[in-house]
Design an enzyme around this catalytic site. Sequence first.
Site, PDB file in Angstrom:
ATOM      1  N   SER A  13       0.849  -1.191   0.000  1.00 27.01           N
ATOM      2  CA  SER A  13       0.000   0.000   0.000  1.00 27.01           C
ATOM      3  C   SER A  13       0.882   1.238   0.000  1.00 27.01           C
ATOM      4  O   SER A  13       1.649   1.460   0.945  1.00 27.01           O
ATOM      5  CB  SER A  13      -0.885   0.017   1.252  1.00 27.01           C
ATOM      6  OG  SER A  13      -1.367   1.338   1.450  1.00 27.01           O
ATOM      7  N   HIS A  38      -1.113  -1.327  -4.333  1.00 29.72           N
ATOM      8  CA  HIS A  38      -2.390  -1.060  -3.662  1.00 29.72           C
ATOM      9  C   HIS A  38      -2.521   0.451  -3.444  1.00 29.72           C
ATOM     10  O   HIS A  38      -1.664   1.086  -2.814  1.00 29.72           O
ATOM     11  CB  HIS A  38      -2.427  -1.811  -2.334  1.00 29.72           C
ATOM     12  CG  HIS A  38      -3.732  -1.729  -1.609  1.00 29.72           C
ATOM     13  ND1 HIS A  38      -4.841  -2.472  -1.962  1.00 29.72           N
ATOM     14  CD2 HIS A  38      -4.110  -0.977  -0.541  1.00 29.72           C
ATOM     15  CE1 HIS A  38      -5.844  -2.193  -1.139  1.00 29.72           C
ATOM     16  NE2 HIS A  38      -5.437  -1.272  -0.268  1.00 29.72           N
ATOM     17  N   ASP A  40      -4.748   3.379  -2.001  1.00 25.98           N
ATOM     18  CA  ASP A  40      -5.807   3.663  -1.024  1.00 25.98           C
ATOM     19  C   ASP A  40      -6.408   5.048  -1.235  1.00 25.98           C
ATOM     20  O   ASP A  40      -5.738   6.062  -1.011  1.00 25.98           O
ATOM     21  CB  ASP A  40      -5.226   3.601   0.396  1.00 25.98           C
ATOM     22  CG  ASP A  40      -5.029   2.172   0.871  1.00 25.98           C
ATOM     23  OD1 ASP A  40      -5.977   1.377   0.752  1.00 25.98           O
ATOM     24  OD2 ASP A  40      -3.929   1.863   1.366  1.00 25.98           O
ATOM     25  N   MET A  42      -8.984   7.807  -0.035  1.00 18.56           N
ATOM     26  CA  MET A  42      -9.776   8.227   1.134  1.00 18.56           C
ATOM     27  C   MET A  42     -10.349   9.618   0.893  1.00 18.56           C
ATOM     28  O   MET A  42      -9.668  10.478   0.324  1.00 18.56           O
ATOM     29  CB  MET A  42      -8.892   8.259   2.373  1.00 18.56           C
ATOM     30  CG  MET A  42      -8.231   6.920   2.650  1.00 18.56           C
ATOM     31  SD  MET A  42      -7.260   7.003   4.158  1.00 18.56           S
ATOM     32  CE  MET A  42      -6.496   5.388   4.158  1.00 18.56           C
ATOM     33  N   HIS A  76      -8.417   0.837  -3.949  1.00 19.92           N
ATOM     34  CA  HIS A  76      -9.305   0.569  -2.814  1.00 19.92           C
ATOM     35  C   HIS A  76     -10.021   1.877  -2.475  1.00 19.92           C
ATOM     36  O   HIS A  76      -9.405   2.799  -1.938  1.00 19.92           O
ATOM     37  CB  HIS A  76      -8.447   0.064  -1.641  1.00 19.92           C
ATOM     38  CG  HIS A  76      -9.185  -0.073  -0.351  1.00 19.92           C
ATOM     39  ND1 HIS A  76      -8.541  -0.217   0.867  1.00 19.92           N
ATOM     40  CD2 HIS A  76     -10.516  -0.100  -0.066  1.00 19.92           C
ATOM     41  CE1 HIS A  76      -9.434  -0.320   1.830  1.00 19.92           C
ATOM     42  NE2 HIS A  76     -10.644  -0.238   1.299  1.00 19.92           N
ATOM     43  N   MET A  78     -12.170   4.092  -0.338  1.00 17.54           N
ATOM     44  CA  MET A  78     -12.785   4.329   0.977  1.00 17.54           C
ATOM     45  C   MET A  78     -13.500   5.668   0.840  1.00 17.54           C
ATOM     46  O   MET A  78     -13.066   6.700   1.379  1.00 17.54           O
ATOM     47  CB  MET A  78     -11.706   4.358   2.069  1.00 17.54           C
ATOM     48  CG  MET A  78     -11.157   2.971   2.376  1.00 17.54           C
ATOM     49  SD  MET A  78      -9.554   3.003   3.200  1.00 17.54           S
ATOM     50  CE  MET A  78      -8.482   3.148   1.781  1.00 17.54           C
ATOM     51  N   MET A 147     -10.958  -6.203   5.619  1.00 15.77           N
ATOM     52  CA  MET A 147     -10.190  -5.236   6.420  1.00 15.77           C
ATOM     53  C   MET A 147      -9.861  -5.876   7.756  1.00 15.77           C
ATOM     54  O   MET A 147     -10.763  -6.291   8.494  1.00 15.77           O
ATOM     55  CB  MET A 147     -11.006  -3.960   6.671  1.00 15.77           C
ATOM     56  CG  MET A 147     -11.308  -3.108   5.456  1.00 15.77           C
ATOM     57  SD  MET A 147      -9.887  -2.642   4.458  1.00 15.77           S
ATOM     58  CE  MET A 147      -8.888  -1.715   5.626  1.00 15.77           C
ATOM     59  N   ASP A 189      -6.289  -6.732   4.245  1.00 16.85           N
ATOM     60  CA  ASP A 189      -5.757  -5.361   4.251  1.00 16.85           C
ATOM     61  C   ASP A 189      -5.736  -4.809   5.674  1.00 16.85           C
ATOM     62  O   ASP A 189      -6.790  -4.587   6.271  1.00 16.85           O
ATOM     63  CB  ASP A 189      -6.661  -4.503   3.350  1.00 16.85           C
ATOM     64  CG  ASP A 189      -6.102  -3.103   3.137  1.00 16.85           C
ATOM     65  OD1 ASP A 189      -5.023  -2.784   3.660  1.00 16.85           O
ATOM     66  OD2 ASP A 189      -6.778  -2.319   2.432  1.00 16.85           O
TER      67      ASP A 189
HETATM   68  C1  DX5 Z   1      -6.258   1.311   5.626  1.00 21.23           C
HETATM   69  C2  DX5 Z   1      -5.772   0.994   4.228  1.00 21.23           C
HETATM   70  C3  DX5 Z   1      -4.662  -0.024   4.202  1.00 21.23           C
HETATM   71  C4  DX5 Z   1      -3.454   0.417   4.958  1.00 21.23           C
HETATM   72  C5  DX5 Z   1      -2.507  -0.701   5.167  1.00 21.23           C
HETATM   73  O1  DX5 Z   1      -7.384   2.096   5.551  1.00 21.23           O
HETATM   74  O2  DX5 Z   1      -6.815   0.484   3.438  1.00 21.23           O
HETATM   75  O3  DX5 Z   1      -4.357  -0.381   2.864  1.00 21.23           O
HETATM   76  O4  DX5 Z   1      -2.790   1.453   4.332  1.00 21.23           O
HETATM   77  O5  DX5 Z   1      -1.445  -0.198   5.922  1.00 21.23           O
HETATM   78  P1  DX5 Z   1      -0.740  -1.059   7.035  1.00 21.23           P
HETATM   79  O6  DX5 Z   1      -0.139  -2.251   6.325  1.00 21.23           O
HETATM   80  O7  DX5 Z   1       0.277  -0.145   7.594  1.00 21.23           O
HETATM   81  O8  DX5 Z   1      -1.780  -1.479   8.015  1.00 21.23           O
HETATM   82 ZN    ZN Z   2      -6.376  -0.505   1.458  1.00 25.40          ZN
END
Ligand code: DX5
Ligand code: ZN
Length: 234
Positions: A13, A38, A40, A42, A76, A78, A147, A189
């Site tokens: 990620s 990956h 992310d 947000m 991903h 969110m 998750m 994840d």
């Molecule tokens: C959390 C993300 C993950 C996160 C993983 O909301 O979706 O992908 O970045 O990071 P680590 O491996 O540090 O938990």
């Molecule tokens: Zn993620």
Amino acid sequence: MAYSPFAPLIAPSILSADMAALGDECESVIAAGADWIHFDVMDNHYVPNLTFGPPVCQSLAKRLSNSYPNVPIDVHLMCEPVDDLIRGFADAGAASITFHPEATRHVDRSLALARDLGCKTGLVFNPATSLEWLKYVLDKVDILQIMSVNPGFGGQSFIEESLGKIAEARDIIDTVVAGTDREIRIEVDGGVKIDNIARIREAGADTFVAGSAIFGQPDYAQVIDEMKQQITVG
Ligand code: DX5
Ligand code: ZN
């Protein structure tokens, strides 16, 4: 113990990468053995944090299409709602787009939209979200993402209860893929580290997202090699 029939994949990620050098960071982590990137996303609405959108994905996809054309960008979301972002990220070169079922009014329609736009797609389950959401949409799912932390931040601790849910997911997916050529991945994840990845694989996962465990370390290849050793069965 129910191992996945699909080869394990490591998906770093980039949330924990150096944001001022994202292209270099992606290339470094791929050279170190990453299978997917990956990404992310947000929105400061569905989760209390804000990252990047389709233009950043597009720049990375363009750069990687020259250096590492076979490494997919795994988006991903969110975010809430999701449909416009599915369009934006499909256009920006995402290979797969997953989203949280609570974040869209019409789960089936959003999955179909991602598929129609040429992406793999799937649902993401928060720690307290039931896998029941899958029941009537399994034909449209390529990825079942679990998750193992609450979404929104990197660097959190793995929630142990996730292991039972991964095993439950494995049973569901084994039944669906048995005797077919379908590949449905179980992606875990959050909080994945060298010292717990073997247990996560044993529970039934085959795709491992890791942010802080990799980008927090000086030698990405060493971490990824150790993770791969931990999840090699046999
Ligand atoms: C959390 C993300 C993950 C996160 C993983 O909301 O979706 O992908 O970045 O990071 P680590 O491996 O540090 O938990
Ligand atoms: Zn993620």
